[in-house]
Design a protein around this motif. Structure first.
Motif, PDB file in Angstrom:
ATOM      1  N   THR A  39       0.858  -1.173  -0.123  1.00 13.68           N
ATOM      2  CA  THR A  39       0.189  -0.015   0.041  1.00 13.68           C
ATOM      3  C   THR A  39       0.940   1.247  -0.214  1.00 13.68           C
ATOM      4  O   THR A  39       0.563   2.194  -0.773  1.00 13.68           O
ATOM      5  CB  THR A  39      -0.809  -0.070   1.226  1.00 13.68           C
ATOM      6  OG1 THR A  39      -1.677  -1.304   1.254  1.00 13.68           O
ATOM      7  CG2 THR A  39      -1.995   1.162   1.091  1.00 13.68           C
ATOM      8  N   LYS A  40       1.885   1.138   0.679  1.00  8.33           N
ATOM      9  CA  LYS A  40       2.648   2.409   0.949  1.00  8.33           C
ATOM     10  C   LYS A  40       3.400   2.742  -0.761  1.00  8.33           C
ATOM     11  O   LYS A  40       3.511   3.833  -1.004  1.00  8.33           O
ATOM     12  CB  LYS A  40       4.234   2.167   1.903  1.00  8.33           C
ATOM     13  CG  LYS A  40       4.980   3.249   1.940  1.00  8.33           C
ATOM     14  CD  LYS A  40       5.665   3.178   3.504  1.00  8.33           C
ATOM     15  CE  LYS A  40       5.246   4.098   4.264  1.00  8.33           C
ATOM     16  NZ  LYS A  40       6.221   3.892   5.769  1.00  8.33           N
TER      17      LYS A  40
ATOM     18  N   LEU B 166       0.447   4.286  -2.721  1.00 14.05           N
ATOM     19  CA  LEU B 166       0.380   5.435  -2.104  1.00 14.05           C
ATOM     20  C   LEU B 166       1.570   6.544  -2.896  1.00 14.05           C
ATOM     21  O   LEU B 166       1.417   7.475  -3.298  1.00 14.05           O
ATOM     22  CB  LEU B 166       0.156   5.930  -0.824  1.00 14.05           C
ATOM     23  CG  LEU B 166      -1.122   5.059  -0.113  1.00 14.05           C
ATOM     24  CD1 LEU B 166      -0.958   4.851   1.179  1.00 14.05           C
ATOM     25  CD2 LEU B 166      -2.385   6.057  -0.518  1.00 14.05           C
TER      26      LEU B 166
ATOM     27  N   GLU C 164      -1.389  15.768  12.296  1.00  8.28           N
ATOM     28  CA  GLU C 164      -0.948  14.450  12.079  1.00  8.28           C
ATOM     29  C   GLU C 164      -1.505  13.568  11.111  1.00  8.28           C
ATOM     30  O   GLU C 164      -0.894  12.942  10.436  1.00  8.28           O
ATOM     31  CB  GLU C 164      -1.062  13.480  13.606  1.00  8.28           C
ATOM     32  CG  GLU C 164       0.248  14.177  14.694  1.00  8.28           C
ATOM     33  CD  GLU C 164      -0.082  13.528  15.929  1.00  8.28           C
ATOM     34  OE1 GLU C 164       1.173  13.056  16.418  1.00  8.28           O
ATOM     35  OE2 GLU C 164      -1.067  13.494  16.479  1.00  8.28           O
TER      36      GLU C 164
ATOM     37  N   TYR D 151       4.428  10.922   6.495  1.00  6.68           N
ATOM     38  CA  TYR D 151       4.932  11.465   7.749  1.00  6.68           C
ATOM     39  C   TYR D 151       6.624  11.137   7.438  1.00  6.68           C
ATOM     40  O   TYR D 151       7.357  11.826   8.031  1.00  6.68           O
ATOM     41  CB  TYR D 151       4.859  10.758   8.870  1.00  6.68           C
ATOM     42  CG  TYR D 151       4.719   9.089   8.886  1.00  6.68           C
ATOM     43  CD1 TYR D 151       5.732   8.417   9.285  1.00  6.68           C
ATOM     44  CD2 TYR D 151       3.774   8.499   8.178  1.00  6.68           C
ATOM     45  CE1 TYR D 151       5.862   7.249   9.229  1.00  6.68           C
ATOM     46  CE2 TYR D 151       3.882   7.033   8.052  1.00  6.68           C
ATOM     47  CZ  TYR D 151       5.009   6.605   8.632  1.00  6.68           C
ATOM     48  OH  TYR D 151       5.112   5.084   8.572  1.00  6.68           O
ATOM     49  N   ASP D 152       6.964  10.234   6.640  1.00  9.89           N
ATOM     50  CA  ASP D 152       8.549   9.875   6.670  1.00  9.89           C
ATOM     51  C   ASP D 152       8.995  10.207   5.280  1.00  9.89           C
ATOM     52  O   ASP D 152      10.017   9.735   4.785  1.00  9.89           O
ATOM     53  CB  ASP D 152       8.589   8.492   6.841  1.00  9.89           C
ATOM     54  CG  ASP D 152       7.756   7.499   5.759  1.00  9.89           C
ATOM     55  OD1 ASP D 152       7.101   7.978   5.198  1.00  9.89           O
ATOM     56  OD2 ASP D 152       8.078   6.137   5.932  1.00  9.89           O
TER      57      ASP D 152
ATOM     58  N   GLY E   5      -9.902   5.889   7.498  1.00  9.24           N
ATOM     59  CA  GLY E   5      -9.632   7.319   7.020  1.00  9.24           C
ATOM     60  C   GLY E   5      -8.450   7.963   8.101  1.00  9.24           C
ATOM     61  O   GLY E   5      -7.730   8.454   7.579  1.00  9.24           O
ATOM     62  N   VAL E   6      -9.075   7.896   9.258  1.00  5.29           N
ATOM     63  CA  VAL E   6      -8.365   8.895  10.157  1.00  5.29           C
ATOM     64  C   VAL E   6      -8.135   8.097  11.494  1.00  5.29           C
ATOM     65  O   VAL E   6      -8.540   7.224  11.860  1.00  5.29           O
ATOM     66  CB  VAL E   6      -9.159  10.190  10.438  1.00  5.29           C
ATOM     67  CG1 VAL E   6      -9.412  11.233   9.421  1.00  5.29           C
ATOM     68  CG2 VAL E   6     -10.550   9.741  11.247  1.00  5.29           C
TER      69      VAL E   6
ATOM     70  N   TYR F 277      -6.204   8.001  -2.249  1.00  5.13           N
ATOM     71  CA  TYR F 277      -7.136   7.052  -1.797  1.00  5.13           C
ATOM     72  C   TYR F 277      -7.958   8.057  -0.686  1.00  5.13           C
ATOM     73  O   TYR F 277      -7.485   8.039   0.427  1.00  5.13           O
ATOM     74  CB  TYR F 277      -6.297   5.753  -1.327  1.00  5.13           C
ATOM     75  CG  TYR F 277      -7.427   4.737  -0.880  1.00  5.13           C
ATOM     76  CD1 TYR F 277      -8.686   4.496  -1.523  1.00  5.13           C
ATOM     77  CD2 TYR F 277      -7.170   4.043   0.258  1.00  5.13           C
ATOM     78  CE1 TYR F 277      -9.577   3.547  -0.955  1.00  5.13           C
ATOM     79  CE2 TYR F 277      -8.072   2.991   0.608  1.00  5.13           C
ATOM     80  CZ  TYR F 277      -9.001   2.978   0.214  1.00  5.13           C
ATOM     81  OH  TYR F 277     -10.003   1.896   0.642  1.00  5.13           O
TER      82      TYR F 277
ATOM     83  N   VAL G  65      -0.338  14.128   7.576  1.00  3.93           N
ATOM     84  CA  VAL G  65       0.485  13.423   6.924  1.00  3.93           C
ATOM     85  C   VAL G  65       0.688  11.970   7.224  1.00  3.93           C
ATOM     86  O   VAL G  65       1.523  11.465   7.261  1.00  3.93           O
ATOM     87  CB  VAL G  65       1.843  14.050   7.594  1.00  3.93           C
ATOM     88  CG1 VAL G  65       1.730  15.559   7.280  1.00  3.93           C
ATOM     89  CG2 VAL G  65       1.948  13.904   9.180  1.00  3.93           C
ATOM     90  N   LEU G  66      -0.602  11.422   7.620  1.00  5.04           N
ATOM     91  CA  LEU G  66      -0.676   9.957   7.918  1.00  5.04           C
ATOM     92  C   LEU G  66      -0.039   9.183   7.164  1.00  5.04           C
ATOM     93  O   LEU G  66       0.582   8.036   7.337  1.00  5.04           O
ATOM     94  CB  LEU G  66      -2.053   9.675   8.093  1.00  5.04           C
ATOM     95  CG  LEU G  66      -2.504   8.212   8.816  1.00  5.04           C
ATOM     96  CD1 LEU G  66      -1.719   8.640  10.396  1.00  5.04           C
ATOM     97  CD2 LEU G  66      -3.731   8.053   8.971  1.00  5.04           C
ATOM     98  N   ASP G  67       0.034   9.496   5.784  1.00  6.31           N
ATOM     99  CA  ASP G  67       0.793   8.523   4.739  1.00  6.31           C
ATOM    100  C   ASP G  67       2.090   9.380   3.943  1.00  6.31           C
ATOM    101  O   ASP G  67       2.215   8.705   3.219  1.00  6.31           O
ATOM    102  CB  ASP G  67      -0.327   7.959   3.594  1.00  6.31           C
ATOM    103  CG  ASP G  67      -1.167   9.056   2.908  1.00  6.31           C
ATOM    104  OD1 ASP G  67      -0.759  10.344   2.985  1.00  6.31           O
ATOM    105  OD2 ASP G  67      -1.843   8.943   1.976  1.00  6.31           O
TER     106      ASP G  67
END
Lengths: 435, 500
Positions: free
Chosen positions: B308-309, B312, B336, B343-344, B327-328, B318, B339-341
């Motif tokens: 999934t990463k 995305l 936060e 963040y890195d 979703g959240v 999505y 930037v859930l998907d």
């Protein structure tokens, strides 16, 4: 407003003072009063700190009752309570104040030693001995507490702190007496060995959870037994057992691998410094690192984390490795800092106490550190209470249990002290949702 | 306060629509009528008598019944058992099944509500389950029936049928409170309309009030119900799904040999009643579910087998259908969640650590840009309304350059004002050349957004039609009926549902 109990008194007093002074003084003084009452109001709301402090107070009060009822001599004075109440009250007061006085002297500082030091009749060491005892007991608990707290923030209930700590003591001690290394390097190697041992013991439930969904609570409990039994077997093996001894004790850790202490009565060692560093490290890990973000996200909502591309399986595994490593370091601190040799009881109860410490610290790193110090203080003070006042060390266990019960049931504390509901308080939820 | 001095009068034999956005206080009001909540102030008068309801039992005794949005049925019980539940007639210590069956058949016949009393609930389609709920209420001899968002889960045909049933009930002298936020249905069935906004009654309207006017009353400002958009200018093929087979959690084939293409700069809408494989199709595209066979390609790059990463990161956005589950992270702050998907990744951080400054700065920008109503970017998402939570998800996914945007039920549980905003954002994404795949069980939404509509039924794409296809035809397709191959109609008591 609470007027129906002694505990409500401070606030009532403050309000009265405010009422008296407010009209007489200049307008700007009123602002200060309202700030003061605002502060007091917040203080009396059911926020985390207030509930924690009151839980400790409540536990000490119940502990006092237990001290009184378990002393036959004092209990006798209660038989003629109606005839001469002063006897019973004086005896109770004397007993409890001596006991708690010893608890304080054993945990923080004994005023007599301060006087002696000031007079030149005593050294500085006795002054710091009690606090050093507290920190000595606290250091391993900080690690195991952090282990539990960190895992919990990631949604895992690490009951296995005990087993991980036991394996940590084993690997650290073996590195300590088997590896021939120069001083500083030897210590680092032994600590690393403890870390790795615990990490391995955490990895097993982590990978099982990630791959098969095996519940970490069950697996870690089983691994606790495994670790303990392995330790009991290992100590008796040749090359591990102390030569010339028939009982279950291992060789002593080389002095090059022992955590240096301040010497003499000040037993506190490098362990507590490492514990503070570990706390800072865990705080950074949780709040600033990418892994911390992942583990908090997974802890709150694994489905959303997965949807956002975070690998839940990898996070669980890593999390248990890190948590296990922390508990392993706790075991290492214990064996390299104070015990210096493996026995079947070398890890004591530090893994399970870690659960309580994390609960008390609300699963926050610095909170856990403070909670561990409190537990260390109770333990250190309890020792003195036992030898000076003759009160069983078990009382300390009872006190710890009571504190934990009150923390876990904040509604009880709130009702007892008539605390108002605080908006920010999210008490009780911290551990209750573990299962 | 969810209800602030609301007055509501329902006449005998009246269909009274209660219109309001999510969170306006409709359900709170009805829960008081049904005894689930107690009012702080005010009174409930039934047939001239003041009543207090401490529990639904009191309400039922007073002749008030309710069909909840989420059905209160035991899936492994039969229809008759479910209806007897709570009012079990016992004979010699045993449940009197025969009598329960008889009652069901009686009511079902009298009001024209066909059900099989011996069918297990779990084998019934949603429309039939709803009929069971209605029959359950009717067997308790209620005079006032509250229907809480009854059409949210129905196909257009089932909705038509339900409206017919409601008409029949009101002719038989029963009063109905019909809770909804769908204007068309209100206009079709209601005798009187009460509009609620933020816990207050804002108007009582007649059904010939214009839709725009009703919408404006609901939202408190003028809203455009139509999605304005220019004709699509489709470019290259972006998403190509071919021969896709996906199984659901129970191992039952949910997506059955699906072929689809979505071009850059077009919106492909997938219409269908929920549970016909749309969820599994989307999950397969996003790498959340492993396909059993077939391929999913984006710009000729195979996505199957990617995480999934990776998906995305390859420029695919999505919006999952279940916002609060997928979703959240509700306990996380708005910042936060934004930037859930990501963040890195720079600028928010790297594989090692986050940059709180960059996260906060971007959050402030997104909150502004996407009109997210929050007290602060540091407020937890749980404090936001559904519409604003959804805007957080949409903002997160649309704040990076995309090749493909997959939005599943993008406006479910979202208020009218936010729907308008989200729809505009989706069209905007199309304008900049992104391929857009919208899955929705709201036919209006699909028709409004899509340039082409694929109708999905039982895991298959039955047809791909232009958006100006007559609604009746779309409705029939959604029910599985094509001219050449009539499928099982949703109107039959579908006892064979599970044996596909």
């Amino acid at each position: 407003m609470t007027t129906d109990g002694p505990v409500g008194a401070p606030q009532k007093e403050a309000d009265e003072t405010a009422a008296e002074t407010a009209p007489a003084e200049k307008p700007e003084e009123r602002g200060e009063d309202s700030f003061l009452s605002h502060f007091l109001q917040n203080l009396w709301a059911a926020n985390t700190v207030t509930v924690t402090v009151l839980s400790v107070v409540l536990a000490l009060v119940i502990g006092a009752v237990l001290i009184i009822v378990s002393d036959p001599a004092v209990l006798k004075t209660f038989e003629y309570l109606t005839a001469r109440p002063s006897d019973a009250l004086t005896a109770s007061w004397d007993l409890v104040s001596t006991a708690y006085g010893d608890l304080f002297k054993g945990a923080i500082v004994d005023p007599a030693t301060v006087t002696a030091w000031a007079n030149g009749t005593g050294g500085w060491r006795p002054v710091f001995a009690p606090i050093s005892e507290t920190l000595t007991y606290a250091a391993p608990l900080v690690f195991t507490g952090l282990s539990v707290a960190l895992a919990f923030r990631g949604g895992l209930f690490n009951i296995g702190g005990q087993g991980q700590a036991v394996v940590g003591t084993i690997t650290a001690a073996m590195a300590g007496f088997l590896l021939p290394l120069p001083p500083v390097i030897h210590l680092i190697a032994a600590l690393l060995a403890g870390l790795l041992g615990g990490a391995l013991w955490g990895f097993v439930p982590g990978i099982l959870k990630a791959r098969t969904g095996a519940h970490e609570v069950i697996v870690t409990i089983m691994l606790n037994y495994t670790a303990n039994l392995f330790l009991s077997w290992l100590i008796l093996q040749k090359g591990i057992q102390q030569p010339g001894r028939s009982d279950a004790i291992s060789k002593t850790v080389d002095s090059s691998a022992q955590l240096p202490s301040f010497g003499g009565e000040v037993r506190a060692n490098l362990g507590i410094i490492l514990a503070v560093l570990a706390t800072a490290g865990v705080a950074w890990l949780l709040n600033r690192s990418a892994f911390g973000f992942e583990l908090r996200a997974v802890g709150h909502n694994p489905a959303a984390s997965r949807t956002a591309g975070i690998s839940v399986a990898r996070t669980y595994t890593m999390l248990m490795v890190v948590a296990g490593g922390l508990a392993g370091l706790g075991g290492a601190t214990q064996v390299l800092g104070t015990a210096h040799a493996l026995t079947t009881q070398v890890a004591g109860n530090i893994g399970f106490d870690g659960l309580l410490v994390a609960l008390l610290g609300r699963n926050r790193p610095w909170g856990t550190l403070l909670a561990a110090i409190l537990f260390g203080a109770l333990r250190a003070g309890g020792n003195r209470m036992q030898s000076f006042s003759g009160i069983s060390l078990e009382l300390v266990t009872v006190l710890q249990a009571l504190i934990v019960i009150f923390i876990a049931a904040p509604a009880l504390v709130k009702a007892t002290f008539h605390l108002r509901a605080a908006r920010s308080a999210r008490l009780g939820a911290s551990m209750a949702k573990g299962w | 306060m969810a209800n602030d001095h609301i007055d509501l009068t329902v006449e005998p034999g009246e269909v009274h629509a209660l219109l309001g956005e999510n969170g306006a206080g409709k359900s709170t009001l009805m829960n008081q009528l049904y005894g689930l909540l107690q009012p702080d102030e005010g009174e409930i008068v039934v047939d001239g008598q003041v009543r207090t309801f401490r529990s639904p039992r009191d309400a039922i005794a007073a002749g008030i019944g309710m069909v909840h949005q989420h059905f209160m049925l035991v899936p492994v019980f039969t229809v008759a058992e479910n209806i007897a539940l709570g009012a079990e007639k016992v004979r010699a210590g045993f449940l009197d099944r025969r009598r329960a069956r008889r009652e069901v058949l009686e009511v079902s016949e009298r009001y024209g509500l066909p059900v099989d009393p011996d069918a297990l609930i779990e084998n019934l389609p949603v429309g039939a389950q709803q009929r069971v709920e209605i029959i359950k209420a009717l067997t308790r001899d209620v005079d006032l029936l509250i229907l809480d968002e009854p059409t949210a889960v129905l196909t257009p045909q089932e909705t038509e049928e339900l409206l017919g049933v409601m008409r029949g009930l009101s002719d038989a002298g029963k009063s109905i409170v019909f809770i909804t936020h769908k204007l068309k249905e209100v206009k079709a069935i209601a005798d009187r309309i009460t509009v609620i906004r933020r816990g207050r009654t804002v108007a009582t309207a007649s059904p010939d009030t214009a839709e725009e006017e009703l919408a404006a009353l609901m939202v408190g400002r003028a809203v455009s119900l139509e999605v304005d958009k220019a004709p699509a200018e489709p470019g290259r093929e972006v998403l190509t799904v071919s021969g896709l087979m996906v199984d659901d959690d129970r191992g039952v084939r949910a997506v059955d040999n699906v072929d689809l293409t979505v071009h850059a700069g077009e919106v492909l809408g997938i219409a269908g009643v929920q549970g016909n494989g749309q969820t599994e199709l989307v999950e397969a595209i996003m790498g959340l579910r492993r396909p059993a066979a077939g391929s999913i390609r984006v710009d000729n790059e195979d996505l199957t087998g990617m995480s999934t990463k990776q998906i995305l990161r390859s420029g695919i956005g999505y919006v999952p259908e279940d916002r609060s589950l997928d979703g959240v992270v509700k306990e996380f702050t708005v910042a936060e969640n934004l930037v859930l998907d990501q963040y890195d990744r720079p600028p928010y951080g790297n594989a090692f650590q986050l940059d709180p400054g960059a996260v906060a700065a971007s959050a402030r920008e997104r909150v502004e840009q996407f009109d997210i109503r929050t007290s602060s970017p540091d407020a937890t998402v749980s404090t936001l309304s559904g519409g604003n939570q959804q805007k957080v998800v949409v903002a997160r996914e649309l704040s990076r350059p995309l090749r493909l945007f997959v939005a599943a039920q993008p406006t479910r549980g979202v208020d009218v004002g936010s729907i308008e905003f989200i729809h505009r954002r989706i069209i905007h994404e199309r304008e900049v050349g992104t391929a857009v795949l919208v899955v929705s069980s709201e036919l209006d939404e699909v028709v409004g957004l899509a340039d082409r509509i694929a109708v999905m039924y039982r895991g298959r794409i039955l047809a791909i039609v232009p958006p100006d296809t007559p609604r009746e035809e779309l409705g029939l397709l959604m029910a599985g009926i094509t001219e050449s191959r009539p499928g099982a109609g949703a109107t039959e008591p579908a006892t064979e549902e599970g044996t596909k």
